[in-house]
Design an enzyme around this catalytic site. Structure first.
Site, PDB file in Angstrom:
ATOM      1  N   SER A   1       0.808  -1.232   0.000  1.00  0.00           N
ATOM      2  CA  SER A   1       0.000   0.000   0.000  1.00  0.00           C
ATOM      3  C   SER A   1       0.839   1.278   0.000  1.00  0.00           C
ATOM      4  O   SER A   1       1.863   1.368   0.668  1.00  0.00           O
ATOM      5  CB  SER A   1      -0.891   0.005   1.238  1.00  0.00           C
TER       6      SER A   1
ATOM      7  N   LYS B   1     -13.533  -4.604   4.628  1.00  0.00           N
ATOM      8  CA  LYS B   1     -14.418  -3.461   4.409  1.00  0.00           C
ATOM      9  C   LYS B   1     -15.892  -3.767   4.694  1.00  0.00           C
ATOM     10  O   LYS B   1     -16.608  -2.924   5.222  1.00  0.00           O
ATOM     11  CB  LYS B   1     -14.288  -2.974   2.962  1.00  0.00           C
TER      12      LYS B   1
ATOM     13  N   ASN C   1     -14.286   2.120   4.986  1.00  0.00           N
ATOM     14  CA  ASN C   1     -12.837   2.139   4.756  1.00  0.00           C
ATOM     15  C   ASN C   1     -12.104   3.063   5.729  1.00  0.00           C
ATOM     16  O   ASN C   1     -10.876   3.100   5.727  1.00  0.00           O
ATOM     17  CB  ASN C   1     -12.495   2.503   3.297  1.00  0.00           C
TER      18      ASN C   1
ATOM     19  N   ASP D   1     -14.291   6.329  -0.445  1.00  0.00           N
ATOM     20  CA  ASP D   1     -13.980   6.108  -1.875  1.00  0.00           C
ATOM     21  C   ASP D   1     -14.868   6.971  -2.782  1.00  0.00           C
ATOM     22  O   ASP D   1     -14.393   7.585  -3.736  1.00  0.00           O
ATOM     23  CB  ASP D   1     -14.155   4.629  -2.240  1.00  0.00           C
TER      24      ASP D   1
ATOM     25  N   ALA E   1     -19.989  -2.947 -10.298  1.00  0.00           N
ATOM     26  CA  ALA E   1     -20.877  -3.217  -9.163  1.00  0.00           C
ATOM     27  C   ALA E   1     -20.069  -3.745  -7.972  1.00  0.00           C
ATOM     28  O   ALA E   1     -20.633  -4.281  -7.027  1.00  0.00           O
ATOM     29  CB  ALA E   1     -21.945  -4.226  -9.563  1.00  0.00           C
TER      30      ALA E   1
ATOM     31  N   GLY F   1     -16.712  -3.056  -5.079  1.00  0.00           N
ATOM     32  CA  GLY F   1     -16.533  -2.119  -3.981  1.00  0.00           C
ATOM     33  C   GLY F   1     -16.401  -0.677  -4.439  1.00  0.00           C
ATOM     34  O   GLY F   1     -17.106   0.208  -3.932  1.00  0.00           O
ATOM     35  N   ALA F   2     -15.518  -0.427  -5.396  1.00  0.00           N
ATOM     36  CA  ALA F   2     -15.283   0.943  -5.851  1.00  0.00           C
ATOM     37  C   ALA F   2     -16.532   1.498  -6.524  1.00  0.00           C
ATOM     38  O   ALA F   2     -16.957   2.627  -6.243  1.00  0.00           O
ATOM     39  CB  ALA F   2     -14.102   0.979  -6.819  1.00  0.00           C
TER      40      ALA F   2
ATOM     41  N   VAL G   1     -11.435   4.362 -13.077  1.00  0.00           N
ATOM     42  CA  VAL G   1     -11.118   4.204 -11.661  1.00  0.00           C
ATOM     43  C   VAL G   1      -9.779   3.473 -11.473  1.00  0.00           C
ATOM     44  O   VAL G   1      -9.013   3.801 -10.578  1.00  0.00           O
ATOM     45  CB  VAL G   1     -12.304   3.510 -10.941  1.00  0.00           C
TER      46      VAL G   1
ATOM     47  N   TYR H   1      -5.896   2.662 -11.724  1.00  0.00           N
ATOM     48  CA  TYR H   1      -4.782   3.620 -11.839  1.00  0.00           C
ATOM     49  C   TYR H   1      -3.424   2.954 -12.061  1.00  0.00           C
ATOM     50  O   TYR H   1      -2.391   3.617 -11.959  1.00  0.00           O
ATOM     51  CB  TYR H   1      -4.725   4.539 -10.611  1.00  0.00           C
TER      52      TYR H   1
HETATM   53  P1  NAD Z   1     -14.226  -5.632  -7.113  1.00  0.00           P
HETATM   54  O1  NAD Z   1     -13.552  -6.950  -7.257  1.00  0.00           O
HETATM   55  O2  NAD Z   1     -15.014  -5.332  -5.897  1.00  0.00           O
HETATM   56  O3  NAD Z   1     -15.215  -5.427  -8.396  1.00  0.00           O
HETATM   57  C1  NAD Z   1     -14.838  -5.829  -9.676  1.00  0.00           C
HETATM   58  C2  NAD Z   1     -15.811  -5.265 -10.718  1.00  0.00           C
HETATM   59  O4  NAD Z   1     -15.230  -5.503 -12.002  1.00  0.00           O
HETATM   60  C3  NAD Z   1     -17.187  -5.936 -10.740  1.00  0.00           C
HETATM   61  O5  NAD Z   1     -18.153  -4.984 -11.116  1.00  0.00           O
HETATM   62  C4  NAD Z   1     -17.020  -6.993 -11.832  1.00  0.00           C
HETATM   63  O6  NAD Z   1     -18.259  -7.377 -12.406  1.00  0.00           O
HETATM   64  C5  NAD Z   1     -16.163  -6.234 -12.815  1.00  0.00           C
HETATM   65  N1  NAD Z   1     -15.376  -7.072 -13.710  1.00  0.00           N
HETATM   66  C6  NAD Z   1     -14.352  -7.897 -13.371  1.00  0.00           C
HETATM   67  N2  NAD Z   1     -13.838  -8.467 -14.481  1.00  0.00           N
HETATM   68  C7  NAD Z   1     -14.546  -7.979 -15.524  1.00  0.00           C
HETATM   69  C8  NAD Z   1     -14.478  -8.176 -16.940  1.00  0.00           C
HETATM   70  N3  NAD Z   1     -13.581  -8.999 -17.486  1.00  0.00           N
HETATM   71  N4  NAD Z   1     -15.359  -7.493 -17.714  1.00  0.00           N
HETATM   72  C9  NAD Z   1     -16.273  -6.659 -17.178  1.00  0.00           C
HETATM   73  N5  NAD Z   1     -16.382  -6.424 -15.842  1.00  0.00           N
HETATM   74  C10 NAD Z   1     -15.526  -7.081 -15.041  1.00  0.00           C
HETATM   75  O7  NAD Z   1     -13.114  -4.557  -7.342  1.00  0.00           O
HETATM   76  P2  NAD Z   1     -13.059  -3.045  -6.803  1.00  0.00           P
HETATM   77  O8  NAD Z   1     -12.456  -3.035  -5.454  1.00  0.00           O
HETATM   78  O9  NAD Z   1     -14.388  -2.407  -6.996  1.00  0.00           O
HETATM   79  O10 NAD Z   1     -11.983  -2.404  -7.795  1.00  0.00           O
HETATM   80  C11 NAD Z   1     -12.282  -2.168  -9.158  1.00  0.00           C
HETATM   81  C12 NAD Z   1     -11.121  -1.387  -9.780  1.00  0.00           C
HETATM   82  O11 NAD Z   1     -11.047  -0.095  -9.178  1.00  0.00           O
HETATM   83  C13 NAD Z   1      -9.748  -2.018  -9.546  1.00  0.00           C
HETATM   84  O12 NAD Z   1      -8.973  -1.795 -10.699  1.00  0.00           O
HETATM   85  C14 NAD Z   1      -9.200  -1.242  -8.369  1.00  0.00           C
HETATM   86  O13 NAD Z   1      -7.804  -1.231  -8.335  1.00  0.00           O
HETATM   87  C15 NAD Z   1      -9.741   0.127  -8.674  1.00  0.00           C
HETATM   88  N6  NAD Z   1      -9.890   0.980  -7.493  1.00  0.00           N
HETATM   89  C16 NAD Z   1      -9.428   2.242  -7.588  1.00  0.00           C
HETATM   90  C17 NAD Z   1      -9.581   3.109  -6.521  1.00  0.00           C
HETATM   91  C18 NAD Z   1      -9.061   4.513  -6.639  1.00  0.00           C
HETATM   92  O14 NAD Z   1      -8.931   5.182  -5.609  1.00  0.00           O
HETATM   93  N7  NAD Z   1      -8.786   5.003  -7.842  1.00  0.00           N
HETATM   94  C19 NAD Z   1     -10.223   2.687  -5.338  1.00  0.00           C
HETATM   95  C20 NAD Z   1     -10.697   1.379  -5.270  1.00  0.00           C
HETATM   96  C21 NAD Z   1     -10.522   0.524  -6.365  1.00  0.00           C
END
Ligand code: NAD
Length: 287
Positions: A22, A73, A94, A109, A134, A136-137, A234, A236
């Protein structure tokens, strides 16, 4: 840092597993040091079966609070005294704030996402946003956008294990906020094109574009974009994605996920200290 830690220094944690990768400890400690707050922020490897004891430790050690990440979380809320409206609606926390033994759970977030838009002069309040995701983010963004007054939120997702969560998010938004939400299957590409055509903002809040799905895009080709559409990622890492590359070629304004990352940390910092991070200084450090 050892020079600034004294008997008065208070502890703020980050509880997750795995967590050693992290960047939050470096970011938060830099901001505390820059603004002269006597806090030290440390990462702790805490798994799902240890989070209850870790919350007891926050109380026992009189820590100022903690960040919480996966897998905790969605688990930690049950051990806290109070949840913010967004944390309650997301079913996720978070950030924990300890006010003299009273622990409140927040989710920053979505706040970070909305703040990053504002920082880029993007004003989506009262307008239409189409968003893919759908998890976490995505859920945090969708709920905060609705609470902040985004007019219409059109959600697309695959029919995978996250689908039911999207159904529940739509129901909560439509019953508890003044925003209107709908959900479609991401496989319905005609509908995706139709919804994107009159949206102000399009957001990819999935892991598509980020390792190990690097080079992939939730939007099949350039014909889905028009120059007026604002396109936000989202993910990065990497900072540049195939989706935003296409959007830029069409002439769209775009934003990567770094701003959300910075501003979710700033929102947590503000909950502990009462003032935001020194954002311009932090941007210099992050670049
Ligand atoms: P998560 O595992 O909770 O959710 C994954 C999401 O991606 C779901 O909606 C799932 O259906 C979708 N998905 C996965 N594979 C897929 C595919 N091949 N085609 C279409 N949809 C697909 O993950 P999360 O924690 O919500 O994180 C999602 C992204 O956001 C990650 O890349 C994470 O690193 C990034 N993130 C960024 C920040 C930020 O501050 N910028 C914060 C949290 C998460």
């Amino acid at each position: 840092m050892s020079e600034r830690i004294t008997g008065h220094t208070e502890l703020i944690g980050l509880m997750a597993y795995p967590i050693r990768h992290s960047s939050s400890p470096a970011m938060q400690n830099e901001a505390f040091s820059k603004l002269g707050y006597d806090y030290a922020y440390l990462a702790f490897e805490v798994g799902a079966d240890e989070i209850e004891d870790a919350v007891k430790a926050i109380r026992t050690l009189k820590m100022r609070g903690s960040n919480v990440s996966m897998p905790n979380k969605t688990l930690v809320g049950q051990y806290l005294d109070e949840l913010s409206p967004a944390a309650e609606m997301c079913g996720a926390v978070n950030t924990i704030v300890n006010d003299n033994g009273h622990l409140t759970g927040h989710i920053t977030d979505g706040i970070g996402f909305m703040a990053a838009l504002k920082d880029n002069d993007i004003d989506v309040i009262g307008k239409k946003m189409t968003i893919v995701g759908a998890g976490g983010a995505a859920t945090a963004i969708e709920i905060q956008a609705a609470l902040d007054g985004v007019g219409e939120i059109v959600i697309f997702n695959r029919k995978d294990e996250f689908w039911d969560r999207a159904v529940s998010t739509v129901e909560k938004i439509n019953t508890k906020t003044s925003s209107h939400a709908v959900l479609y299957d991401l496989a319905d590409l005609d509908q995706l094109k139709k919804e994107m055509a009159d949206s102000y903002l399009f957001v990819n809040a999935t892991g598509v574009g980020m390792k190990p799905l690097e080079g992939q895009s939730v939007v099949p080709d350039k014909s889905y974009f028009r120059p007026e559409l604002i396109v936000v990622d989202v993910p990065y890492s990497p900072l540049e994605t195939a989706m935003r590359h296409m959007a830029k070629e069409v002439g769209c304004k775009t934003m990567n996920g770094l701003g959300m990352m910075l501003f979710q940390g700033s929102a947590a910092f503000e909950l502990w200290t009462g003032e935001p991070m020194p954002i311009e200084h932090m941007k210099e450090i992050l670049n």
